[in-house]
Motif scaffolding. Structure first.
Motif, mmCIF file in Angstrom:
data_model
loop_
_atom_site.group_PDB
_atom_site.id
_atom_site.type_symbol
_atom_site.label_atom_id
_atom_site.label_comp_id
_atom_site.label_asym_id
_atom_site.label_seq_id
_atom_site.Cartn_x
_atom_site.Cartn_y
_atom_site.Cartn_z
ATOM 1 N N PHE A 153 33.876 46.337 49.872
ATOM 2 C CA PHE A 153 34.860 47.013 50.683
ATOM 3 C C PHE A 153 35.380 45.921 51.764
ATOM 4 N N ALA A 154 34.469 45.273 52.315
ATOM 5 C CA ALA A 154 35.115 44.277 53.127
ATOM 6 C C ALA A 154 35.854 43.059 52.360
ATOM 7 N N ILE A 155 35.546 42.856 51.168
ATOM 8 C CA ILE A 155 36.393 41.565 50.346
ATOM 9 C C ILE A 155 37.608 42.166 49.909
ATOM 10 N N ARG A 156 37.863 43.319 49.858
ATOM 11 C CA ARG A 156 39.218 44.123 49.442
ATOM 12 C C ARG A 156 40.442 43.309 49.979
ATOM 13 N N ALA A 157 40.438 43.271 51.557
ATOM 14 C CA ALA A 157 41.693 42.811 51.977
ATOM 15 C C ALA A 157 41.778 41.323 51.899
ATOM 16 N N LEU A 158 40.629 40.734 51.643
ATOM 17 C CA LEU A 158 40.476 39.156 51.473
ATOM 18 C C LEU A 158 41.289 38.935 49.970
ATOM 19 N N ALA A 159 40.695 39.660 49.035
ATOM 20 C CA ALA A 159 41.311 39.523 47.716
ATOM 21 C C ALA A 159 42.858 39.807 47.766
#
Lengths: 265, 535
Positions: free
Chosen positions: B261-267
Motif C-alpha cells: 500500500f505504501a509503495i503504490r504512490a511511489l510506483a
C-alpha cells in the motif's frame, strides 16, 4: 405407368437384396458418405450464433456437428484425448489454457501438434479455480479445466453465459452439467510392446461420445491416438469384425511391429 | 581558415582496467594482477610488470614469469562502471567533463584555471579530489587541444612527475619529437615509416593539401592533430538522469499489504517520471532491505512494459517469495528501492490505432490471473533437453524467459525465448522412444510391481531383470493390484555419475495393465515409481 408395374412383394425383395449387398460390400463408400455429411453439417450452422473451431478431421466423427463449438462445454476423461482436441485450434493460431492439471505432459502436447508458445498452464489454482477459469475464458479460445470438486449450478450458469459471450470452448476433465458431449475412451489397444521387448509406438482407441440429450444414441469411433508416425487418424475398417471387438477389456494386445534393439545410455 | 584551439586538461589514470578490477574484487594495490582477454594479457599491475609480465603475453607465459599472478578476466563494462563515480566527483568540482575512454577524461581548462587561480592550482585541486577517492597515481596534462593534452599526460611517466603543462602555442614543438605510431593506425604508420616520416613533426611538415589528397579525410585529421592545430573542443557529457525511486520505512513494516500500500504512490511517481521523459521500462530491479540488514534483490522482466500496478505486483511477489525467489526476509522492511534496468523509447512501444492485436488482451487476462495466484501461478512451457521426462519440459512463469545465463542480453518477449530448444533438439541417447506419456508426474508417484507369484521385481547389478513383471498396483496399495498384459524393460538411465549431487541411475519399464492403461515406470534402487502415464 408400365415401367413401375411391379408387385409390392417383388419390389420389397429386390430392395432388401440390394441393401444387404451394399452393407456387405460397400461399407467404405457409406463411410465416405457419412464423413461428407458430417463435413456439410459442420459447415452449416444449426443456429444463428453457433460458430465452430477448426478441429482435427479424425475427431469429426465423434463430436456433435463434426467439430468443437464455441461457447460449448465438453467432458473428456483422457488427457491424450484432450490434447487431440486442443491440437486443431492450436494449430490454427488459437490460444489454449490448462487449469488445475499439474501433471500435464507438455512434451506429449507438442507431439500431438499443440503449439507450446500459445499454451498457458495454471497448474495449481487451489480454491480459486473457478475464478481463474472465468478469467481465462475471457481471453483464451479453448480452456481445459480439471475441477477439484463440483461447482454450484449458479456458477456453472454464469460461466456458460460468459463462454457463449466470449466464444470460448471449455473442456472439462471430469463431470460437468450441460455438456455438448461427453467423450470417453472405451477401450485402448497398444502397439509395439510385447512380453519383455519393444516399446509403445502407437495406440488404437475406441471412443464413445454421449450427446447432450439422454435419448441421443452414443457415437462410437476407432482412432489411432496416435499411430506410429505420431498422426491422429481414423482406423481403416479392413476386417469388420476387428473394428468393434466383442469383449473390449479382454482383447489381447498384439505387437504389430517388433522394433530393433534400443540404444540406451 | 581560423583555427580555434581549446586549452584542455586531460586526466589519465594509468592501468585503469587493473585499478577497476582491484576496486571490484577488493585486491590490494601491491598484488600482481593480470587481466586476460582472449587468452592474452590485456593489462597488468605495476607489481606484475616488475616480474616481467607485459601486455600481449600469453597467459601461460605470464604465469611462468610471475607464479603468484592473480588472473582475472577483462571486463570493459566494469571499467566504465567503476569510472562513473570518479566522473561524478570531478563534475562536482569542475563542470563539463568529456569521457574519452574509461580511465581518461578531458576538461576545458578555461573555467577551472580562472576559478582556482591558474592551471597549476586547478591540476592540484583535481589530483587532491582523486586522492580522496583512493586513486593516487593519476596523471594530468594540459595543452592546446585534447590530443596534445593527452600526450602531455602520458608523457608524465618519462618525466617522473604527475603533471605536465605545455605552455600555450608550444604544443606543435611538444608533439614534434613523438613517434608517428601513437597517432595513426598500424597500416598507415608502416606506410609513413617507409616514406621516411618517423615523427609527428615530420608528418606535420608535409603540405596539408598533399596529405588530404594522398591519405584522405582521416589522414588530414591526423595531420591537423600532429601539427597541434586540432580544431576540436571538449564535448561535455550530459549527466544521466536518475530514475531510481526509494522509500524508507520508519518504523519498519512487517506486513506485506502495508508495504504494497505504501509503495503504490511511489510506483505511480516512478512510472509518471519515465513517461514524462518519453520512456517505458521493460525490466526493473527491486531491492528490499530489512531491519536486520538482510537484503532481497531481484530483476523482473515484463513482456510489454511496466505500469504502476505491475510494479506494485512485482514488489508484492518479491516479498511473498516462491520456489525460485528467495526473499531472505526475516524481519521488518525498512527500505524499498526500485530502479529501471532496461528503458526504451515510447515510440517503439506505440499502440496501433486499433490496439496491438489479440495478444494484448491475452496479456491483460493472464496478468490478472498472475496477480491473483502469484508470479509462478501462470506458466508457459518450453521443451528442454534431457533423458527424464521432467527434464524435457521446462515451465517458465508468464513474462519471464527460461533460466539460461546466455540469454541475458535478449529482449523480453511474451513468448519464451528458444534457448533450451536447442538442447531438446540434441539426440539424448537413452531418452524415451516412441510415445510420450500425456501425464508426467511432478511429484514422485510410488507404485508396486510384482511377479505373478507376488515377489518384488528387481534388477541386478548387471542390468538383468530378476522375475517377470506380472502384477502392478498404480497406487502402491496391495488391494489395487491388476494384471500386466505386456511389458518391456529394463532400460538403464545413468547420468552424471561424476557429480554426486545430481547423479542419477535407474531402470525404466513400460507396462500395460489389463485395464488398458499404459505406464512408464522407473526402478530407483529398490523403489518403484511411475514417471508418467499414458491416459
Amino acid at each position: 405407368m408400365p415401367a413401375v408395374a411391379h408387385s409390392p412383394d417383388a419390389s420389397g425383395t429386390v430392395s432388401n437384396a440390394v441393401a444387404s449387398n451394399t452393407v456387405a460390400s460397400n461399407t467404405a463408400a457409406s463411410n465416405t458418405v457419412a464423413s461428407l455429411q458430417q463435413r456439410i453439417s459442420s459447415m452449416q450452422a444449426t443456429k444463428l450464433d453457433t460458430r465452430t473451431l477448426p478441429t482435427l478431421e479424425a475427431l469429426a466423427g465423434i463430436l456433435p456437428g463434426g467439430s468443437l463449438r464455441q461457447g460449448a462445454a465438453y467432458s473428456v476423461d483422457s488427457t491424450s484425448l484432450v490434447m487431440a482436441l486442443l491440437a486443431g485450434p492450436s494449430q490454427s493460431g488459437a490460444w489454449c489454457g490448462v487449469v488445475g492439471v499439474p501433471d500435464f505432459g507438455t512434451e506429449a502436447a507438442a507431439s500431438f501438434g499443440i503449439d507450446l508458445t500459445r499454451l498457458v498452464l495454471v497448474p495449481s489454482p487451489a480454491d480459486q479455480w473457478l475464478t481463474v477459469t472465468a478469467a481465462l475464458v475471457d481471453v483464451l479460445t479453448v480452456v481445459v479445466v480439471s475441477p477439484p470438486r463440483g461447482a454450484a449450478d449458479a456458477d456453472v450458469a454464469r460461466l456458460s453465459a460468459r463462454m457463449r459471450q466470449r466464444g470460448c470452448t471449455l473442456i472439462v476433465m471430469g463431470a460437468w452439467p450441460q455438456v455438448e458431449a461427453s467423450l470417453h475412451i472405451e477401450h485402448s489397444q497398444w502397439n509395439g510392446l510385447a512380453q519383455g521387448y519393444g516399446f509403445l509406438s502407437g495406440r488404437e482407441v475406441t471412443i464413445t461420445s454421449t450427446g447432450k440429450h439422454r435419448f441421443d444414441r452414443p457415437k462410437t469411433a476407432s482412432l489411432w491416438l496416435p499411430d506410429a508416425q505420431q498422426n491422429i487418424r481414423t482406423v481403416e475398417p479392413s476386417p469388420p469384425a476387428s473394428v468393434h471387438p466383442a469383449s473390449p477389456r479382454s482383447a489381447p494386445a498384439r505387437p504389430v511391429a517388433v522394433p530393433p534393439l534400443r540404444e540406451t545410455g | 581558415m581560423s583555427i580555434r584551439l581549446t586549452r584542455t586538461i586531460v586526466l589519465w589514470c594509468p592501468d585503469w582496467p587493473v585499478t577497476a578490477a582491484m576496486h571490484a574484487t577488493g585486491q590490494g594495490t601491491d598484488a600482481p594482477i593480470a587481466l586476460i582477454d582472449k587468452g592474452l594479457v590485456f593489462a597488468c599491475s605495476s607489481a606484475a610488470r616488475t616480474e616481467g609480465v607485459q601486455r600481449g603475453l600469453k597467459l601461460r607465459e605470464a604465469q611462468y614469469r610471475a607464479p603468484e599472478l592473480v588472473v582475472l578476466p577483462y571486463d570493459p563494462v566494469q571499467d566504465a562502471r567503476v569510472f562513473e563515480p570518479v566522473i561524478t566527483r570531478i563534475e562536482e568540482i569542475m563542470p563539463g567533463v568529456q569521457v574519452i575512454r574509461p580511465g581518461t577524461c578531458a576538461i576545458r581548462s578555461r573555467g577551472p584555471s580562472r576559478y582556482y587561480g591558474g592551471e597549476e592550482q586547478a591540476t592540484q585541486a583535481l589530483l587532491a579530489c582523486l586522492g580522496e577517492l583512493g586513486i593516487h597515481d593519476a596523471r594530468v596534462g594540459i595543452a592546446d587541444g585534447p590530443f596534445a593534452a593527452e600526450q602531455a599526460a602520458r608523457g608524465t611517466s618519462r618525466q617522473g612527475t604527475a603533471v605536465q603543462i605545455v605552455p600555450p602555442d608550444a604544443s606543435p614543438a611538444f608533439l614534434a619529437p613523438l613517434s608517428i605510431g601513437i597517432l595513426v593506425d598500424d597500416r598507415l604508420a608502416v606506410l609513413l615509416h617507409r616514406l621516411g616520416v618517423h615523427t609527428l613533426g615530420d608528418f606535420a611538415a608535409l603540405p596539408a593539401l598533399d596529405v588530404l589528397r594522398r591519405f584522405g579525410a582521416e589522414g588530414a585529421q591526423a595531420h591537423e592533430k600532429a601539427g597541434g592545430r586540432e580544431n576540436r573542443s571538449v564535448a561535455a557529457r550530459i549527466p544521466p538522469k536518475l530514475y531510481d525511486v526509494e522509500l524508507e520505512f520508519e518504523p519498519a513494516l512487517d506486513r506485506i499489504d502495508q508495504v504494497t500500500f505504501a509503495i503504490r504512490a511511489l510506483a505511480d511517481r516512478f512510472i509518471d517520471t519515465l513517461r514524462s521523459s518519453r520512456l517505458v521500462c521493460t525490466a526493473i530491479r527491486i531491492e528490499v532491505r530489512t531491519e536486520s540488514g538482510d537484503a532481497s534483490e531481484r530483476s523482473w522482466l515484463h513482456p510489454r512494459w511496466f505500469s504502476a500496478a505491475d510494479v506494485v505486483d512485482r514488489v508484492r511477489w518479491q516479498l511473498q517469495g516462491g520456489s525460485a525467489i528467495d526473499t531472505g526476509l526475516r524481519s521488518g522492511v525498512t527500505r524499498v528501492q526500485i530502479s529501471p534496468e532496461r528503458l526504451d523509447s515510447t515510440g517503439n512501444h506505440e499502440e496501433g490505432l486499433w490496439g496491438s492485436g489479440p495478444d494484448e488482451r491475452i496479456h491483460h487476462g493472464l496478468t490478472r490471473v498472475q496477480s491473483m495466484l502469484g508470479h509462478e501461478g501462470v506458466l508457459t512451457a518450453v521443451g528442454g533437453g534431457g533423458r527424464m521426462l521432467a527434464d524435457r519440459q521446462i515451465l517458465v512463469p508468464w513474462g519471464d524467459r527460461p533460466e539460461d545465463g546466455s540469454s541475458r542480453s535478449r529482449a523480453a518477449s511474451p513468448a519464451p525465448a528458444a534457448a533450451p530448444a536447442a538442447a531438446s533438439a540434441e539426440p539424448w541417447p537413452g531418452s524415451l522412444q516412441g510415445l510420450t506419456p500425456s501425464t508426467v508426474f511432478r511429484r514422485r508417484h510410488p507404485v508396486t510391481l510384482l511377479t505373478a507369484g507376488g515377489a518384488p521385481v528387481a534388477v541386478d547389478d548387471r542390468g538383468r531383470i530378476d522375475g517377470v513383471p506380472g502384477r502392478f498396483s498404480p497406487t502402491g496399495m496391495p488391494d489395487d493390484l491388476r494384471r500386466i498384459t505386456v511389458w518391456a524393460g529394463p532400460w538403464p538411465v545413468t547420468e552424471r555419475w561424476w557429480d554426486p549431487e545430481r547423479a542419477r541411475s535407474l531402470h525404466r519399464f513400460q507396462v500395460v495393465d489389463d485395464d488398458g492403461d499404459a505406464w512408464l515406470l522407473a526402478l530407483d534402487g529398490l523403489d518403484w515409481w511411475a514417471e508418467g502415464r499414458y491416459d
